[in-house]
Design a protein around this motif. Structure first.
Motif, PDB file in Angstrom:
ATOM      1  N   LYS B  15       0.810  -1.004   0.248  1.00 22.30           N
ATOM      2  CA  LYS B  15       0.421  -0.147  -0.163  1.00 22.30           C
ATOM      3  C   LYS B  15       0.671   1.275   0.157  1.00 22.30           C
ATOM      4  O   LYS B  15       1.975   1.284   0.667  1.00 22.30           O
ATOM      5  CB  LYS B  15      -0.816  -0.118   1.047  1.00 22.30           C
ATOM      6  N   VAL B  17       1.032   4.551   1.147  1.00 25.45           N
ATOM      7  CA  VAL B  17       0.650   5.339   2.520  1.00 25.45           C
ATOM      8  C   VAL B  17       1.480   6.829   2.573  1.00 25.45           C
ATOM      9  O   VAL B  17       2.577   6.502   3.132  1.00 25.45           O
ATOM     10  CB  VAL B  17       1.052   4.610   3.570  1.00 25.45           C
ATOM     11  N   LYS B  18       0.224   7.927   3.102  1.00 25.49           N
ATOM     12  CA  LYS B  18       1.635   8.968   2.821  1.00 25.49           C
ATOM     13  C   LYS B  18       1.938   8.955   4.519  1.00 25.49           C
ATOM     14  O   LYS B  18       0.676   9.072   5.971  1.00 25.49           O
ATOM     15  CB  LYS B  18       0.420  10.255   2.838  1.00 25.49           C
ATOM     16  N   VAL B  20       3.879  11.938   8.026  1.00 25.70           N
ATOM     17  CA  VAL B  20       4.143  13.008   7.846  1.00 25.70           C
ATOM     18  C   VAL B  20       4.843  12.592   8.808  1.00 25.70           C
ATOM     19  O   VAL B  20       4.658  11.535   9.959  1.00 25.70           O
ATOM     20  CB  VAL B  20       3.149  13.899   7.832  1.00 25.70           C
ATOM     21  N   ARG B  21       5.992  13.231   9.023  1.00 24.50           N
ATOM     22  CA  ARG B  21       7.107  12.793  10.101  1.00 24.50           C
ATOM     23  C   ARG B  21       7.526  14.122  10.835  1.00 24.50           C
ATOM     24  O   ARG B  21       8.149  14.963   9.797  1.00 24.50           O
ATOM     25  CB  ARG B  21       7.667  12.277  10.553  1.00 24.50           C
ATOM     26  N   GLU B  22       7.609  14.256  11.907  1.00 28.68           N
ATOM     27  CA  GLU B  22       8.509  15.609  12.262  1.00 28.68           C
ATOM     28  C   GLU B  22       9.590  15.228  11.827  1.00 28.68           C
ATOM     29  O   GLU B  22      10.559  15.244  12.280  1.00 28.68           O
ATOM     30  CB  GLU B  22       8.205  16.329  13.845  1.00 28.68           C
TER      31      GLU B  22
END
Lengths: 292, 935
Positions: B15, B17-18, B20-22
């Motif tokens: 899959k 998936v996006k 987002v990480r700091e």
């Protein structure tokens, strides 16, 4: 996996004893009696408080104190892939209960008998530490609603990975499977209202990790107090109800000198709670929570 | 401190998936130069006088790690972006790089450029991750240049032409590895350079054996996408390639998808895969399976050289039985049940560095120039490797280490580069070191940090130790030790006291190593890594530093020592009534050797107390042993040999079988009992995190060769249980005294080795030890030389409530990885011992061609394998000359396990005694071997 590099940096560039950036805004929902948005890094939570008001279901009415109710839910869009069931599952029920009991412990419920206080918290964006963020948001919202409280409750989590205590785990660190200690304290009276851990940790390590979480809670408490002060000033000055926003970066100092005896009690009770947590995981399936 | 968010797309289970990480950017990351005025230099690693600071890019690290490990390269800044890329691409190199960065002698500094506010770069639209990383490296280099000013020169080392050009445009001085190394003026370093694949065009010289230039020898590897698709659809099978130790042209791929091993014949089908590579295999059409087989025999006869080697001690070491199908030639079904295939792609390379020598070749005309040479590994599973060198004359008679860089389908051999020289070929020290290197054994002296953990010498038991409530004072007991002669690391001692009620108090006292080796200390880390002491013929490589092994922990005679004791009360029938465990202080009254102990027991005139104790213990041990055997423990035999070494030259003077006496068995029996007792104790306290040792039951297939052999000599072995096997082994008595031992030796090698494991990883029925027929077993009795015992000591101490359990035990994956490492080290230590014995056997026979008796253990088409009991070695005897392809003179009867001359005049059967002549020959230069010929 390596969660702390030999250079002492975590995956997102923080050092082990640093928290994520926190941000709070009061008055996000104008219809509610009190509301707040609380952010810890990428975790974003909104809380709305209604009450004290008339008890909706008369049979639940308490004659000597206020009825506190709490509903925790996660927005469908809060995680990357769409959540199928945002509320009503075991996890949400447990967290609702945890938040309710934590908040109940600091609200002066005996001043408002035969009334009801509703706390709604919703996770807008989840990146680890939602439990702590919810409690912090709820505190702010309760304060915004002007509900009498003993003290502000603040909460923060800490974990233990790669033999290092880490403050304020984000999602990646949280899903590493290590211990995750969530602590809620009343910062002025130095009392613990929440302590949860779903893993085993040796006693002395646990004490360090919990101490770290407490430091985190205190840092958050300072920030929350600042935000409230700012908010009050604005209300006072302009009379307008526009929310205030400010940011702060909190770095926790070396473990403060808490009353040693008190700490010992914390640690001891905490340990019992750890055991409880295990039991919960292994056999009972009953949500584990702690208030003392 | 700024905050930034990085957006990453990541696929998980197919899959997209996006994520987002700091990403926090910091201003407290320092440059690592001690002379920098702005930065905090407490953690600085670079030298204070560095005039040039190197910044390397990812490919330089990946390809030239051998160069970086050379002392000539220093003052290097490793950027975190480079570290991350290296980690993703090659974990082995990453670990080596990390070791370099943490080595206090080397001046390597890790600069976390990705978290620094000035050096973080955000990917631009349309920029590939590679370009972005290259840019990040350039930005960091630029930052260093401006940060440190003109006093220091920053050199970016990159072999990427584009990157170099851009760097120069941006005003950073950039160089390729070659030009930088050349500028250092050390020609020896150039050999360490891996050759870039683009240089292949220039390769000539040794190529004359190649049929024709630029002919495609191997088929192209399939692209990764095709392999993944093929694996999904089940056309390809994934597995680890294992090359036959005894025939490098044959390999196996254990495939889970078809649940069987796929055989791969010939180098062309192996398609450039190395031993240990994870490969994708395509099955050949079934009708080709036969064809491949006949082809392989031709191959085999071309190059087969079954070296003489020690008798394998277990199934893991034994050569794979490749001919086993031939026995049932008429049966087409069984023939086709072994699928064969060919490699279509390599999923993960297992390249590391190899030890060997250069193939002799005439010196090229012009000296000093670059010469090409072929490297022959000592490990026969590895193909020859082509290297470039500028010091050919120097290297020809040396053992060298070579690393592999690439293998393209146009060249027959992989190309690699020289890493370092071990020493002169044939020199005993060199060859011993080769043995150590090949088995990944760390024989370096202990570091100062490790030595700092030792208690000050001279050490003696202090009054604190005596007063310590956890420690029982057992100095009054008559404790003694029985060990091999000359043993200095005495880790066990015994006592046996007759009690007034007719019972015996028997104690096993084990050196209290954990009193000195504290969890988490550098000493402990080092011991965890080493795992075990390694015993070579002429030296010992210790797991713990010498002061500990030979003095402080060693339970020597007449000195007070700390011990961990297991004490039982036993009836005269050797029933254990009670057992207790305690830390103690003991004072051994005698350190006996097995010979001495045996002599004392046998000498009926001696009536001293120690001798009486010995006799009592021996009586108990016999009962225990009998009971164990009745329960079904196997008495297996191994052909261990013993060398007599010249004290001056360290050359072997004599070899012979290691004799096992009653005294050995007596000590062994009590050690087994202690181990079993401790295993039970720790498992009841720590059911999930105990370290135990198990021995899996052998499978039918593993016992197959034994059964076939036994059937041929008219023996019926029952292998259904260990008990049945033990009984039938007891009944296998032939006409000569050695027959039974021979059968036992052959049985032993059908078994796998026992392994350590963490009790949380398996279910209780899997815990059992087949060979000992014990439900539980662990290692407790040799903490000086085995790390497993150290762990078990800690577990036992925690079970007794003496100490807290160290944190490692809470971390099951880590415990499992420790157990795996112990197994690996243990196995390597054994292999090294065997290799060392083989080496010394060779040295011994070099000067002494010998005639001796041998037993046939296996029949082959052109000869048989014999076992020489006197020297514990095994090797082939050829009936037909090597190159004689006719070979029609001899007929093999697989059913009877006999080989007959066609006219019927001579025949040899399995287990028959033959006389042979042994001498050392050198058919290929630098590969001396022992040759056995029939007299």
């Amino acid at each position: 996996m390596e969660y702390v590099s030999p250079e002492g940096l975590r995956l997102d560039g923080r050092r082990p004893l640093e928290m994520r950036q926190i941000k709070a805004e009061i008055g996000a929902v104008s219809k509610a009696d009190g509301s707040a948005v609380f952010e810890m890094g990428n975790t974003k939570v909104i809380a709305a408080v209604y009450g004290p008001r008339e008890v909706q279901n008369r049979s639940q009415q308490l004659s000597d104190q206020a009825l506190v109710r709490c509903e925790y839910s996660m927005a469908n869009f809060s995680t990357g892939d769409r959540m199928r069931k945002p509320k009503g599952d075991r996890r949400s029920t447990e967290i609702s209960l945890v938040i309710r009991q934590t908040m109940e412990a600091c609200i002066l419920t005996h001043l408002m008998p035969r009334s009801q206080i509703d706390i709604f918290v919703q996770v807008l964006q989840a990146d680890g530490g939602t439990r702590s963020a919810c409690i912090n948001a709820a505190t702010l919202a309760l304060a915004d609603a002007g509900i009498p409280m003993r003290d502000l409750v603040t909460s923060c989590s800490a974990g233990y990975l790669n033999s290092t205590p880490l403050l304020d785990l984000n999602y990646v660190e949280d899903s590493a499977g290590g211990p995750d200690v969530t602590v809620g304290i009343l910062p002025k009276s130095d009392k613990v209202t929440l302590l949860q851990m779903d893993a085993k940790l040796p006693m002395d390590t646990f004490e360090n990790v919990m101490q770290l979480a407490i430091e985190g809670c205190k840092a958050i408490a300072n920030y929350i107090r600042e935000v409230l002060l700012e908010n009050t000033k604005q209300l006072e000055g302009a009379g307008s109800s526009s929310g205030s926003t400010s940011t702060a970066y909190v770095k926790s100092s070396a473990p403060g000198a808490l009353d040693a005896e008190l700490m010992h009690k914390f640690a001891f009770r905490g340990w019992i709670m750890c055991l409880f947590g295990m039991i919960k995981f292994q056999t009972l399936g009953i949500p584990c929570l702690s208030i003392f | 401190m700024l905050q930034n968010k990085s957006f990453v797309r990541k696929t998980r289970q197919g899959k997209v998936v996006k994520v987002v990480r700091e990403h926090y950017l910091r201003d407290d990351i320092y440059c690592g130069a001690p002379f920098c005025k702005v930065c905090d230099s407490s953690a600085a690693r670079l030298s204070s006088t560095a005039s040039t600071i190197l910044i390397v890019d990812t490919n330089v690290v990946l390809n030239q790690i051998d160069l970086l490990e050379n002392e000539a390269i220093d003052d290097v800044v490793i950027l975190s972006v480079v570290l991350d890329e290296v980690k993703n691409k090659n974990l082995g190199v990453y670990n080596r790089l990390r070791a370099l960065c943490s080595n206090s002698v080397r001046k390597f500094f890790v600069f976390s450029n990705e978290y620094h506010k000035d050096t973080y770069v955000k990917a631009m639209v349309g920029e590939s991750p590679n370009d972005r990383n290259d840019r990040a490296i350039r930005v960091a280099a630029q930052w260093y240049q401006t940060h440190l000013g003109d006093a220091t020169k920053i050199v970016l080392i990159t072999n990427d032409r584009d990157n170099k050009r851009k760097a120069t445009e941006e005003g950073i001085s950039a160089e390729t590895v070659e030009s930088y190394v050349k500028s250092l003026g050390q020609p020896g370093l150039l050999d360490l350079l891996a050759q870039a694949p683009s240089e292949d065009v220039a390769k000539e010289g040794v190529e004359d054996m190649r049929p024709s230039k630029k002919k495609i020898i191997y088929s192209e590897h399939k692209p990764m996408s095709e392999i993944t698709a093929g694996l999904h659809r089940g056309i390809f099978h994934q597995g680890k390639l294992r090359v036959n130790r005894y025939n490098p042209f044959e390999a196996y791929v254990g495939s889970e998808s078809i649940g069987d091993e796929i055989i791969i014949y010939g180098r062309a089908n192996m398609n450039r895969a190395f031993d240990g590579d994870v490969v994708a295999v395509e099955l050949l059409p079934q009708e080709q399976w036969h064809e491949e087989k006949s082809l392989s025999i031709v191959d085999e006869e071309d190059e087969e050289e079954d070296g003489i080697h020690l008798v394998p001690s277990s199934a893991d070491d034994a050569p794979r039985v490749t001919n086993q199908i031939q026995g049932s030639l008429g049966n087409a079904n069984s023939e086709s049940s072994r699928p064969s295939g060919r490699v279509v792609g390599v999923i993960k390379r297992n390249w590391h560095s190899y030890c060997g020598s250069l193939e002799p070749m005439p010196m090229p005309a012009g000296t000093g120039g670059v010469a090409h040479a072929l490297f022959v590994s000592k490990d026969r599973r590895i193909p020859k490797i082509r290297i470039q060198t500028r010091q050919l004359g120097n290297l020809l008679d040396k053992r060298i280490i070579v690393a592999v860089d690439s293998w393209d389908c146009l060249s027959r051999y992989p190309s690699g580069h020289y890493v370092r020289t071990v020493g002169e070929i044939g020199d005993r020290d060199t060859e011993s070191e080769v043995v150590l290197i090949e088995n990944d054994i760390d024989a370096r002296p202990f570091s100062s940090q490790v030595l700092a953990c030792l208690p000050p010498l001279p050490w003696s038991v202090s009054s604190e130790d005596l007063e310590n409530p956890i420690r029982q004072d057992l100095r009054h007991l008559r404790v003694f030790s029985v060990d091999p002669p000359g043993c200095k690391d005495i880790d066990d001692a015994l006592h046996c006291t007759a009690l007034p009620n007719g019972n015996f108090e028997v104690g096993v006292h084990i050196a209290d190593v954990t009193n000195f080796v504290h969890p988490g200390s550098p000493l402990d880390d080092e011991a965890t890594q080493r795992g075990t002491s390694v015993y070579l013929v002429e030296r010992r490589i210790d797991m713990l530093p010498k002061p500990l092994t030979e003095d402080i922990c060693s339970l020597r005679a007449d000195v007070e020592r700390l011990a961990f004791s297991v004490i039982w009360e036993m009836t005269p029938e050797a029933e254990i009534i009670s057992s207790s465990y305690t830390k103690s202080v003991i004072k051994s009254c005698a350190a006996l050797s097995y010979v001495e102990a045996q002599a004392r027991m046998d000498d009926s005139r001696l009536m001293d107390p120690v001798t009486a104790d010995l006799r009592n213990m021996n009586a108990l041990a016999k009962v225990m042993r009998q009971r164990r055997i009745d329960r079904g423990a196997l008495t297996l035999a191994s052909a261990e040999v013993k060398f007599q070494i010249d004290t001056e030259t360290h050359d072997p003077l004599d070899i012979g079988m290691y004799q096992i006496r009653e005294a050995n068995q007596m000590v062994e029996e009590f050690m087994l009992a202690a181990n079993i007792s401790v295993a039970e104790k720790i498992l009841t306290h720590f059911p999930l995190c105990s370290l135990l040792r198990r021995h899996p039951s052998p499978t039918k297939e593993m016992l197959e060769p034994l059964l076939r052999m036994a059937a041929a000599v008219g023996l019926n072995l029952d292998v259904s249980t260990s008990k049945a096997l033990a009984d039938s082994l007891d009944h296998a008595v032939g006409d000569d005294p050695y027959f039974n031992k021979l059968i036992r030796i052959l049985a032993t090698r059908c078994m796998t080795q026992a392994v350590y494991f963490c009790s949380g990883d398996l279910t209780p029925p899997e815990f059992s030890h087949y060979g000992l027929s014990a439900r539980l077993y662990t290692h407790f009795t040799s903490p000086i030389r085995r790390y497993a015992d150290v762990i078990v000591h800690r577990l036992l101490a925690a079970a007794l409530g003496i100490y807290k359990l160290p944190g490692v035990f809470q971390d099951r994956p880590q415990l499992t990885s420790i157990a795996d490492n112990l197994n690996y080290r243990h196995r390597n230590a054994q292999m090294a011992s065997r290799a060392s014995v083989e080496l010394h056997t060779l040295i011994y026979f070099r000067k002494r061609p010998t005639d001796t008796e041998a037993r046939i253990v296996k029949i082959r088409s052109n000869g048989f394998i014999v076992f020489v009991p006197k020297f514990g070695i095994e090797g082939p005897v050829y009936l037909t000359p090597r190159n004689d392809k006719g070979g029609g003179e001899w007929l093999v009867d697989e059913q009877q396990q006999k080989v007959k001359k066609t006219d019927g005049s001579v025949s040899y059967g399995v287990l028959q005694t033959v006389r042979i002549h042994m001498e050392v020959v050198e058919p290929q230069p630098n590969r001396p071997k022992l040759q056995l010929t029939l007299i």
